[in-house]
Enzyme design. Sequence first.
Site, PDB file in Angstrom:
ATOM      1  N   LYS A  72      44.043  45.153  27.999  1.00 46.59           N
ATOM      2  CA  LYS A  72      43.409  45.524  29.264  1.00 46.59           C
ATOM      3  C   LYS A  72      44.378  46.309  30.135  1.00 46.59           C
ATOM      4  O   LYS A  72      44.047  47.396  30.643  1.00 46.59           O
ATOM      5  CB  LYS A  72      42.932  44.277  30.006  1.00 46.59           C
ATOM      6  CG  LYS A  72      42.203  44.595  31.309  1.00 46.59           C
ATOM      7  CD  LYS A  72      41.854  43.342  32.088  1.00 46.59           C
ATOM      8  CE  LYS A  72      43.046  42.845  32.875  1.00 46.59           C
ATOM      9  NZ  LYS A  72      42.691  41.761  33.818  1.00 46.59           N
TER      10      LYS A  72
ATOM     11  N   ASP B  96      37.651  43.680  32.151  1.00 46.52           N
ATOM     12  CA  ASP B  96      38.048  42.592  33.047  1.00 46.52           C
ATOM     13  C   ASP B  96      36.862  41.654  33.241  1.00 46.52           C
ATOM     14  O   ASP B  96      35.835  41.779  32.557  1.00 46.52           O
ATOM     15  CB  ASP B  96      38.567  43.148  34.375  1.00 46.52           C
ATOM     16  CG  ASP B  96      37.454  43.734  35.239  1.00 46.52           C
ATOM     17  OD1 ASP B  96      36.316  43.887  34.747  1.00 46.52           O
ATOM     18  OD2 ASP B  96      37.721  44.031  36.421  1.00 46.52           O
TER      19      ASP B  96
END
Length: 318
Positions: free
Chosen positions: A185, A203
């Site tokens: 991420k 997320d």
Amino acid sequence: MEKRASAKKTAEKTAEKVAKKAAPVRKAAAAKKTTAAPEQAAAAVKKASAAKTVATKPPRSESRTALVRRARRINRELAEVFPYAHPELDFENPFQLIVATVLSAQTTDLRVNQTTPALFAKYPTPEDLAAANPEEVEEILRPTGFFRAKTKSVIGLSKALVEKFDGEVPGRLDDLVTLPGVGRKTAFVVLGNAFGRPGITVDTHFMRLVRRWRWTDETDPDKIEAAVSSLFPKSDWTDLSHHVIWHGRRICHARKPACGACPVAPLCPAYGEGETDPEKAHKLLKYEKGGFPGQRLNPPQAYLDAGGKAAPPLGATG
């Protein structure tokens, strides 16, 4: 003659019935044409939601082609609502972005943005942060929460940059994920926003929304990334991430989604999970959509032009 007269009367009655049935349709069409168009980007959500009729939920048997079309249409709609979407962490270079992203775990981007000015003023380079006194860094990072673990991560990250990459943030996924505190991420945030290389940022907001939209049923971030990336061309990935995350933060909240103020309500299988009344839903909007400050202390000009407000610095009142 009588037969012709009878046939004529029958035809007239039939035509009259058809005309009566068609009248509501013509009125509805006329009403749709007079609907006001959306105003500037700051008011797009309110106007868009007022101009649309919520459709029924997509069938669970939705074909792959239909899913791709619906997903891409949602992205196009969100691009109109958030044309100014951007990473909500303040940064001036790749080093600042990667550190800020690591610090954003378990806290808001706002709190990170309020904290990093002091950090980067004292430690502007990887070399400076690598040689920092951990106790001094901890004191600066205290407002972000989990400050001891985060101090260890950013100092370790800086040491790795100095030792392995000559003090430069690498622009390759395989290199980025070797750094302390950096997962896929974080790596995609850096690649997409510091190097212009497409990536999907999965997320909590992204995970919630793509499941609500039935783009995927996966729960693992890596599997979600793979599933969603297959629906879009690679060139869309970074902006798609911004659009989805911004929508999750401002409109499609976890507990009380503002369904009645949602620009993609007609395309959403989860419509009705939140507040559907337009006026009540509008009160749930956050940040610039609700007339409040955003998360960045130094947002892009396009955001300010759209009605967004800069966030206050740490300790500011009022």
